[in-house]
Design a protein around this motif. Structure first.
Motif, PDB file in Angstrom:
ATOM      1  N   ALA A   3       6.485  -5.699  -1.258  1.00 34.92           N
ATOM      2  CA  ALA A   3       6.186  -7.025  -1.801  1.00 34.92           C
ATOM      3  C   ALA A   3       4.849  -7.016  -2.540  1.00 34.92           C
ATOM      4  O   ALA A   3       4.703  -7.645  -3.596  1.00 34.92           O
ATOM      5  N   ARG A   4       3.882  -6.299  -2.009  1.00 35.54           N
ATOM      6  CA  ARG A   4       2.575  -6.216  -2.669  1.00 35.54           C
ATOM      7  C   ARG A   4       2.660  -5.398  -3.956  1.00 35.54           C
ATOM      8  O   ARG A   4       1.982  -5.707  -4.944  1.00 35.54           O
ATOM      9  N   MET A   5       3.497  -4.371  -3.957  1.00 38.07           N
ATOM     10  CA  MET A   5       3.742  -3.626  -5.192  1.00 38.07           C
ATOM     11  C   MET A   5       4.339  -4.552  -6.251  1.00 38.07           C
ATOM     12  O   MET A   5       3.953  -4.519  -7.423  1.00 38.07           O
ATOM     13  N   ALA A   6       5.306  -5.382  -5.823  1.00 42.05           N
ATOM     14  CA  ALA A   6       5.950  -6.313  -6.755  1.00 42.05           C
ATOM     15  C   ALA A   6       4.957  -7.334  -7.294  1.00 42.05           C
ATOM     16  O   ALA A   6       5.129  -7.856  -8.399  1.00 42.05           O
ATOM     17  N   ALA A   7       3.911  -7.612  -6.509  1.00 42.32           N
ATOM     18  CA  ALA A   7       2.878  -8.554  -6.951  1.00 42.32           C
ATOM     19  C   ALA A   7       1.865  -7.898  -7.882  1.00 42.32           C
ATOM     20  O   ALA A   7       0.949  -8.561  -8.372  1.00 42.32           O
ATOM     21  N   GLY A   8       2.031  -6.589  -8.115  1.00 42.52           N
ATOM     22  CA  GLY A   8       1.149  -5.895  -9.042  1.00 42.52           C
ATOM     23  C   GLY A   8      -0.066  -5.259  -8.404  1.00 42.52           C
ATOM     24  O   GLY A   8      -0.972  -4.799  -9.108  1.00 42.52           O
ATOM     25  N   GLN A   9      -0.106  -5.217  -7.065  1.00 44.03           N
ATOM     26  CA  GLN A   9      -1.258  -4.633  -6.394  1.00 44.03           C
ATOM     27  C   GLN A   9      -1.181  -3.101  -6.427  1.00 44.03           C
ATOM     28  O   GLN A   9      -0.117  -2.519  -6.220  1.00 44.03           O
ATOM     29  N   SER A  10      -2.312  -2.463  -6.665  1.00 45.41           N
ATOM     30  CA  SER A  10      -2.394  -1.003  -6.661  1.00 45.41           C
ATOM     31  C   SER A  10      -2.486  -0.499  -5.225  1.00 45.41           C
ATOM     32  O   SER A  10      -2.739  -1.273  -4.289  1.00 45.41           O
TER      33      SER A  10
END
Length: 214
Positions: A160-167
């Motif tokens: 989910a954090r990847m989908a939010a654009g977080q590295s």
């Protein structure tokens, strides 16, 4: 009566051989080509002009969804039957949107596979019963907590954090774990989703409307 011509695309040689042998044993079906990656799949379909292309989703070079999209754009007569181990509804939607006419799991009985080949050739839509059950369950749940049950809670959070654009460093800082641990989780996510890279995992997550954390 004309033979039903089939191309098989799967990067597992032993599985491909077994499927080839099964289909060649059926009167009226002829396997005219094989492929083990995305580019070779499209090339085999264009060259051999089959009636049905049986395609696995997890292949080098982009995967079965990409191959299906390219086959559709090539405007050939082949209809695509996906034969895969992935049962989650997000992957099913991607395959159908790409142009697949059938979706079957690899644990299907031989007779089911043969029936599916004939059905797809006749332009009938085919959906594995186990896949259909999971899709109905997902649709019945108005607030699904995790559309990817094969992932652990931590893996889903990271997806989910990847989908939010977080590295990875940002995820590590947010969760209080090391970047190396995050990378290990990301690798597990890619493996369990049957995708090749981070971009494909993010696309799967967004297609499934995964909640974006802040």
């Amino acid at each position: 009566m004309n033979e039903l011509r089939v191309v098989i695309a799967d990067d597992h040689h032993v599985f491909r051989m077994g499927l080839h042998k099964l289909l060649d044993s059926v009167p009226g079906i002829s396997v005219v080509g094989e492929a083990a990656d995305t580019a070779a799949t499209v090339a085999a379909v264009v060259e051999h002009d089959p009636d049905v292309a049986i395609i696995d989703l997890h292949m080098p070079g982009g995967g079965g969804v990409e191959a299906t999209e390219q086959i559709r754009r090539a405007e050939v007569r082949a209809r695509v039957l996906v034969l895969t181990m992935h049962a989650d509804h997000a992957m099913v939607r991607q395959a159908i949107r790409a142009g697949a006419r059938g979706y079957l799991l690899k644990d299907a009985e031989p007779d089911e596979i043969i029936r599916a080949v004939h059905a797809v050739h006749a332009n009938q839509a085919i959906l594995d019963s186990a896949v259909a059950d999971r899709m109905f369950a997902a649709l019945a749940d108005t607030n699904p907590a995790n559309p990817f049950p094969q992932l652990t809670e931590r893996e889903f959070d990271i997806l989910a954090r990847m989908a939010a654009g977080q590295s990875n460093p940002a995820i590590a800082a947010r969760l209080g774990i090391s970047p190396k641990t995050v990378q290990n989780h990301v690798s597990n996510v890619l493996l369990k989703l049957g995708v090749e890279d981070r971009a494909q995992a993010v696309a799967r997550a967004r297609d499934a409307n995964v909640h974006r954390p802040t």
